[in-house]
Design an enzyme around this catalytic site. Structure first.
Site, PDB file in Angstrom:
ATOM      1  N   ASP A   1     -18.890  22.844 -35.352  1.00  0.00           N
ATOM      2  CA  ASP A   1     -20.377  22.521 -35.658  1.00  0.00           C
ATOM      3  C   ASP A   1     -20.416  20.787 -36.014  1.00  0.00           C
ATOM      4  OD1 ASP A   1     -19.041  22.979 -37.855  1.00  0.00           O
ATOM      5  OD2 ASP A   1     -20.655  24.487 -38.451  1.00  0.00           O
TER       6      ASP A   1
ATOM      7  N   GLU B   1     -26.877  23.700 -38.977  1.00  0.00           N
ATOM      8  CA  GLU B   1     -27.686  23.646 -40.399  1.00  0.00           C
ATOM      9  C   GLU B   1     -29.201  23.975 -40.055  1.00  0.00           C
ATOM     10  OE1 GLU B   1     -26.418  23.766 -43.340  1.00  0.00           O
ATOM     11  OE2 GLU B   1     -24.219  22.756 -42.775  1.00  0.00           O
TER      12      GLU B   1
END
Length: 374
Positions: free
Chosen positions: A67, A126
């Site tokens: 990520d 997120e």
């Protein structure tokens, strides 16, 4: 300086929120262009990247996902390479994750194995959630791996340690937003209003009863309201209030039950306080479920072939949208020890950079073993 540590520090200074990772994507592309290009194919997807490294005799494709986004946190580490973006920080270790992925990719750009490799640089972990749409993209469907791996830093474990387990590792998670609208007015005349600060406070207390009275005590679930906003000044009764929080459960069934109870309690607030309420569950992340046979093979290999300490951990209430990829592609995620006194999402998180090389060696070694199997 170790080049991967320099990369980590460069990336640490430019954290960006989900689907806004423009500088991050540009930095990654610049680095990738410095590597041998003859066996590498790069495709952009939104603010993320797919990078395919072609094998010599591919029978399968092995995937590795990282990520790339940061968090809306004001950094308090006082490091010389602190974030240069106001109210933005890599407080969840994604700068580490990217540096490790680049280290593994660099190794295989220079050391060909039989199988193809796919490196996935995913935005918006997120929020609002990049894994699910990236999984459904044309690029991913064209290059879809047969196996996929990922890691997450763990401040509570020492460097030289990884932790994982077969089956459920991370919980099902869902965002929670509740907007209440009543009737505002003068603080001296509460009987002429419907006070949404009072309604919001009542609702927060009621929501906590779901865990204690509606969830099986042998199961686990969490409702956290992390933010309440309401009103304008001290002498005006609030017409509006907003609750922002998160739900976490160890099973999809419990998630459904918790949401059903939330909706019932909110209806009660509407009746009791003569107001309107709107529930928005925002982004929902599927549980991270490690494939049992792959995880056992991974653990056996790491214990026999490396000097890394492997700990079999318990499941956590942490949320990770990598779960969407594991739902469709067999694979695993593991915790990487980075021994920091401050935890994930903390403004002073400062992981030990020695963990970067540990992770690169572990992942490169296992992928080499797996990618050269006949």
């Amino acid at each position: 300086m170790n080049p991967l540590i320099k990369i980590r520090r460069d990336l640490h200074q430019i954290p960006e929120l989900g689907f806004q990772e423009f500088k991050t994507q540009a930095y990654l592309l610049t680095y990738l262009e410095s590597l041998p290009q003859e066996r590498m194919t790069i495709k952009k997807w939104e603010t993320g990247l797919f990078v395919k490294v072609h094998g010599s005799n591919p029978q399968k494709t092995i995937g590795y996902r990282t990520d790339i986004d940061g968090l809306p946190i004001s950094e308090e580490t006082e490091l010389p390479f602190t974030s240069t973006h106001d109210l933005r920080m890599h407080a969840c270790g994604h700068d580490f994750h990217m540096s490790i992925a680049l280290g593994v990719l660099t190794y295989f750009a220079r050391h060909q194995i039989n199988d193809d490799l796919l490196f996935v640089f995913q935005p918006a972990e997120e929020g609002p959630g990049g894994a699910e749409p990236m999984l459904e993209s044309e690029e991913m469907q064209e290059w879809k791996p047969d196996l996929i791996l990922a890691l997450h830093i763990a401040p509570e474990y020492p460097v030289g340690t990884i932790a994982l387990k077969e089956g459920l590792l991370f919980a099902n998670t869902s965002e929670l937003f509740i907007d209440l609208k009543g009737k505002g007015g003068h603080a001296a005349y509460p009987h002429q209003t419907n006070d949404m600060v009072v309604a919001a406070c009542t609702l927060v207390n009621q929501l906590q009863t779901i865990i204690s009275r509606n969830v099986d005590p042998l199961d686990s679930a969490v409702i956290t309201i992390g933010k309440i906003t309401g009103g304008t000044v001290q002498n005006i009764i609030a017409e509006k209030a907003r609750l922002e929080g998160t739900i976490r459960t160890l099973s999809p069934e419990s998630m459904k039950k918790v949401k059903h109870r939330i909706e019932a309690l909110v209806k009660g607030i509407e009746t009791g306080y003569e107001c309107e309420a709107v529930i928005d569950y925002g982004s929902m992340y599927h549980q991270v479920y490690n494939n049992e046979s792959i995880t056992r093979e991974f653990i056996d290999y790491i214990q026999k072939e490396t000097d890394v300490c492997v700990i079999k951990c318990k499941e956590a209430m942490t949320g990770e949208d990598f779960g969407y990829m594991l739902e469709e592609i067999p694979g695993l995620m593991f915790w990487l020890g980075v021994e920091s006194p401050f935890g994930l999402h903390h403004a002073k998180l400062n992981p030990n950079e020695d963990a970067i090389d540990v992770a690169v060696k572990v992942i490169a070694s296992y992928i080499s073993f797996k990618g050269n199997q006949i």
